[in-house]
Design a protein around this motif. Sequence first.
Motif, PDB file in Angstrom:
ATOM      1  N   ALA A 263      25.260  37.498  30.832  1.00  0.00           N
ATOM      2  CA  ALA A 263      24.809  38.266  29.670  1.00  0.00           C
ATOM      3  C   ALA A 263      24.900  37.381  28.433  1.00  0.00           C
ATOM      4  O   ALA A 263      25.955  36.809  28.158  1.00  0.00           O
ATOM      5  CB  ALA A 263      25.672  39.514  29.492  1.00  0.00           C
ATOM      6  N   PRO A 264      23.818  37.205  27.691  1.00  0.00           N
ATOM      7  CA  PRO A 264      23.851  36.312  26.533  1.00  0.00           C
ATOM      8  C   PRO A 264      24.750  36.839  25.424  1.00  0.00           C
ATOM      9  O   PRO A 264      24.839  38.045  25.195  1.00  0.00           O
ATOM     10  CB  PRO A 264      22.386  36.270  26.074  1.00  0.00           C
ATOM     11  CG  PRO A 264      21.801  37.558  26.565  1.00  0.00           C
ATOM     12  CD  PRO A 264      22.512  37.862  27.856  1.00  0.00           C
ATOM     13  N   VAL A 265      25.437  35.921  24.761  1.00  0.00           N
ATOM     14  CA  VAL A 265      26.265  36.243  23.599  1.00  0.00           C
ATOM     15  C   VAL A 265      25.803  35.349  22.461  1.00  0.00           C
ATOM     16  O   VAL A 265      25.698  34.129  22.628  1.00  0.00           O
ATOM     17  CB  VAL A 265      27.763  36.000  23.863  1.00  0.00           C
ATOM     18  CG1 VAL A 265      28.579  36.309  22.613  1.00  0.00           C
ATOM     19  CG2 VAL A 265      28.241  36.848  25.038  1.00  0.00           C
ATOM     20  N   THR A 266      25.495  35.919  21.316  1.00  0.00           N
ATOM     21  CA  THR A 266      25.081  35.141  20.153  1.00  0.00           C
ATOM     22  C   THR A 266      26.011  35.418  18.992  1.00  0.00           C
ATOM     23  O   THR A 266      26.565  36.509  18.856  1.00  0.00           O
ATOM     24  CB  THR A 266      23.630  35.467  19.740  1.00  0.00           C
ATOM     25  OG1 THR A 266      23.536  36.863  19.429  1.00  0.00           O
ATOM     26  CG2 THR A 266      22.659  35.134  20.847  1.00  0.00           C
ATOM     27  N   SER A 267      26.196  34.424  18.152  1.00  0.00           N
ATOM     28  CA  SER A 267      27.031  34.573  16.968  1.00  0.00           C
ATOM     29  C   SER A 267      26.450  35.640  16.042  1.00  0.00           C
ATOM     30  O   SER A 267      25.230  35.835  15.962  1.00  0.00           O
ATOM     31  CB  SER A 267      27.108  33.244  16.210  1.00  0.00           C
ATOM     32  OG  SER A 267      27.734  33.411  14.950  1.00  0.00           O
ATOM     33  N   ASP A 268      27.336  36.316  15.319  1.00  0.00           N
ATOM     34  CA  ASP A 268      26.907  37.338  14.369  1.00  0.00           C
ATOM     35  C   ASP A 268      26.732  36.774  12.958  1.00  0.00           C
ATOM     36  O   ASP A 268      26.594  37.544  12.006  1.00  0.00           O
ATOM     37  CB  ASP A 268      27.932  38.484  14.338  1.00  0.00           C
ATOM     38  CG  ASP A 268      29.326  38.021  13.934  1.00  0.00           C
ATOM     39  OD1 ASP A 268      29.562  36.791  13.873  1.00  0.00           O
ATOM     40  OD2 ASP A 268      30.200  38.876  13.700  1.00  0.00           O
ATOM     41  N   VAL A 269      26.728  35.448  12.808  1.00  0.00           N
ATOM     42  CA  VAL A 269      26.745  34.850  11.470  1.00  0.00           C
ATOM     43  C   VAL A 269      25.583  35.375  10.621  1.00  0.00           C
ATOM     44  O   VAL A 269      24.415  35.197  10.956  1.00  0.00           O
ATOM     45  CB  VAL A 269      26.753  33.302  11.560  1.00  0.00           C
ATOM     46  CG1 VAL A 269      25.577  32.759  12.347  1.00  0.00           C
ATOM     47  CG2 VAL A 269      26.817  32.685  10.179  1.00  0.00           C
ATOM     48  N   SER A 270      25.940  36.054   9.514  1.00  0.00           N
ATOM     49  CA  SER A 270      24.947  36.739   8.674  1.00  0.00           C
ATOM     50  C   SER A 270      25.483  36.873   7.252  1.00  0.00           C
ATOM     51  O   SER A 270      26.692  37.017   7.051  1.00  0.00           O
ATOM     52  CB  SER A 270      24.658  38.158   9.204  1.00  0.00           C
ATOM     53  OG  SER A 270      24.291  38.139  10.559  1.00  0.00           O
ATOM     54  N   PRO A 271      24.587  36.889   6.259  1.00  0.00           N
ATOM     55  CA  PRO A 271      25.019  37.166   4.886  1.00  0.00           C
ATOM     56  C   PRO A 271      25.167  38.671   4.677  1.00  0.00           C
ATOM     57  O   PRO A 271      24.272  39.450   5.015  1.00  0.00           O
ATOM     58  CB  PRO A 271      23.879  36.593   4.038  1.00  0.00           C
ATOM     59  CG  PRO A 271      22.666  36.708   4.920  1.00  0.00           C
ATOM     60  CD  PRO A 271      23.155  36.547   6.338  1.00  0.00           C
ATOM     61  N   LEU A 272      26.293  39.092   4.105  1.00  0.00           N
ATOM     62  CA  LEU A 272      26.619  40.521   4.043  1.00  0.00           C
ATOM     63  C   LEU A 272      26.390  41.157   2.684  1.00  0.00           C
ATOM     64  O   LEU A 272      26.646  42.350   2.515  1.00  0.00           O
ATOM     65  CB  LEU A 272      28.083  40.727   4.456  1.00  0.00           C
ATOM     66  CG  LEU A 272      28.418  40.363   5.898  1.00  0.00           C
ATOM     67  CD1 LEU A 272      29.907  40.581   6.161  1.00  0.00           C
ATOM     68  CD2 LEU A 272      27.576  41.161   6.878  1.00  0.00           C
ATOM     69  N   GLY A 273      25.907  40.396   1.712  1.00  0.00           N
ATOM     70  CA  GLY A 273      25.691  40.982   0.392  1.00  0.00           C
ATOM     71  C   GLY A 273      24.761  42.178   0.413  1.00  0.00           C
ATOM     72  O   GLY A 273      25.026  43.197  -0.231  1.00  0.00           O
ATOM     73  N   GLY A 274      23.677  42.074   1.172  1.00  0.00           N
ATOM     74  CA  GLY A 274      22.716  43.172   1.220  1.00  0.00           C
ATOM     75  C   GLY A 274      23.245  44.404   1.911  1.00  0.00           C
ATOM     76  O   GLY A 274      22.739  45.516   1.693  1.00  0.00           O
ATOM     77  N   LEU A 275      24.265  44.250   2.754  1.00  0.00           N
ATOM     78  CA  LEU A 275      24.898  45.376   3.429  1.00  0.00           C
ATOM     79  C   LEU A 275      25.947  46.046   2.544  1.00  0.00           C
ATOM     80  O   LEU A 275      25.984  47.279   2.437  1.00  0.00           O
ATOM     81  CB  LEU A 275      25.557  44.884   4.721  1.00  0.00           C
ATOM     82  CG  LEU A 275      26.444  45.878   5.476  1.00  0.00           C
ATOM     83  CD1 LEU A 275      25.610  47.015   6.059  1.00  0.00           C
ATOM     84  CD2 LEU A 275      27.228  45.170   6.581  1.00  0.00           C
ATOM     85  N   LEU A 276      26.790  45.240   1.900  1.00  0.00           N
ATOM     86  CA  LEU A 276      27.963  45.779   1.211  1.00  0.00           C
ATOM     87  C   LEU A 276      27.729  46.128  -0.253  1.00  0.00           C
ATOM     88  O   LEU A 276      28.200  47.179  -0.734  1.00  0.00           O
ATOM     89  CB  LEU A 276      29.115  44.771   1.309  1.00  0.00           C
ATOM     90  CG  LEU A 276      29.579  44.407   2.720  1.00  0.00           C
ATOM     91  CD1 LEU A 276      30.652  43.323   2.653  1.00  0.00           C
ATOM     92  CD2 LEU A 276      30.089  45.630   3.463  1.00  0.00           C
ATOM     93  N   LEU A 277      27.037  45.271  -0.973  1.00  0.00           N
ATOM     94  CA  LEU A 277      26.961  45.449  -2.428  1.00  0.00           C
ATOM     95  C   LEU A 277      26.226  46.712  -2.858  1.00  0.00           C
ATOM     96  O   LEU A 277      26.614  47.337  -3.846  1.00  0.00           O
ATOM     97  CB  LEU A 277      26.345  44.205  -3.072  1.00  0.00           C
ATOM     98  CG  LEU A 277      27.144  42.906  -2.841  1.00  0.00           C
ATOM     99  CD1 LEU A 277      26.473  41.732  -3.527  1.00  0.00           C
ATOM    100  CD2 LEU A 277      28.588  43.059  -3.325  1.00  0.00           C
ATOM    101  N   PRO A 278      25.169  47.159  -2.153  1.00  0.00           N
ATOM    102  CA  PRO A 278      24.533  48.417  -2.564  1.00  0.00           C
ATOM    103  C   PRO A 278      25.446  49.642  -2.443  1.00  0.00           C
ATOM    104  O   PRO A 278      25.157  50.691  -3.033  1.00  0.00           O
ATOM    105  CB  PRO A 278      23.339  48.527  -1.602  1.00  0.00           C
ATOM    106  CG  PRO A 278      23.027  47.117  -1.220  1.00  0.00           C
ATOM    107  CD  PRO A 278      24.371  46.460  -1.125  1.00  0.00           C
ATOM    108  N   LEU A 279      26.538  49.523  -1.687  1.00  0.00           N
ATOM    109  CA  LEU A 279      27.471  50.640  -1.579  1.00  0.00           C
ATOM    110  C   LEU A 279      28.254  50.869  -2.871  1.00  0.00           C
ATOM    111  O   LEU A 279      28.686  51.995  -3.148  1.00  0.00           O
ATOM    112  CB  LEU A 279      28.485  50.380  -0.457  1.00  0.00           C
ATOM    113  CG  LEU A 279      27.969  50.212   0.964  1.00  0.00           C
ATOM    114  CD1 LEU A 279      29.126  49.837   1.890  1.00  0.00           C
ATOM    115  CD2 LEU A 279      27.294  51.489   1.451  1.00  0.00           C
TER     116      LEU A 279
END
Length: 335
Positions: free
Chosen positions: A190-206
């Motif tokens: 089963a493939p596993v890929t890193s979750d490396v992502s910028p989180l500003g767009g997820l967190l800051l609008p909250l």
Amino acid sequence: MHDKILLSHGEGGKRTRDLVVKVIARYFDNPVLAPFLDAGLLGRIEGEIAFTTDGYVVTPPFFPGGDIGRLAVCGTVNDLAVCGAKATAISCGLILEEGLPLSSLERALSAMRDAAEEAGVTIACGDTKVVERGKGDGIFITTAGVGVSVDGWRPAPSAVRPGDRILLTGTMGDHQVAVLIARRNLAIEAPVTSDVSPLGGLLLPLLPRFADKIRFMRDPTRGGVGVTLNEMASSANARFVLDEARLPVRESVRGVCEILGFDPLYLANEGKAVLIVDGNAAEEIVAALRRHPYGREAAVIGEVEAGSPGVRMRTLAGGVRAVDYPVGDQLPRIC
């Protein structure tokens, strides 16, 4: 240009100039960097300033789902985001080993450019050094980042109180297992890929919507969720109790952990955040997180209870155990 990095690329002469102008600047072309001054001039910045710094030595530098270039940008902007700041500019320091294929450098630079565009941040300045063959490990990257606070929000560990909920924005351990697979050339069905992502767009609008409901945020990188929560509990002088049944782990990651004896609670993530929030707003905040691609698996994983500070977990067997700092490292150099 040569097809590999030479010591003379770091000596300040024509080859250094060619490397900077013909290669690096081609990926980082922007009005702040373009004059090639000794510093990036950002102009006037209004608001409360946040500042962070980091270094990246991951091996191998390219792994499923990411690479050292994307990691350097995302790690820097995420440190700002969990402090409530929108990244404005970052620096890029390259430490290159003699003999590094130029194609590897360009691959990392391309990933940095793409991640910076996604995060909406400018790579405003940089530096390049070259070390002798055998004195480095291909490529290391150092960064610093400047950001501006959203609506003046600040982490408030002292505001954490019993009844608050602990949220996690997604599954645990994806990044560290992806690096492990690449490093050891494991054949995983089963493939596993890193979750490396910028989180500003997820967190800051909250923050404009839930500012007084979000007490504290952190990104659980080295040491994973387990270490991060211990640090947060110490800062808040609070007792955190996790629910093992609610901890999100991909089956492929769980399988690798079972084979190799790892605990996903302590595995590094590079695209997740832990939030301590008002219990009355927890479900609404989870719903908002799940509307973003990087938060679709967000969940409530525990709560704050009265009692002595530290982290505990209600186990699947019905007991309660301590979640402490691990001794040693399950896998070094994962970021």
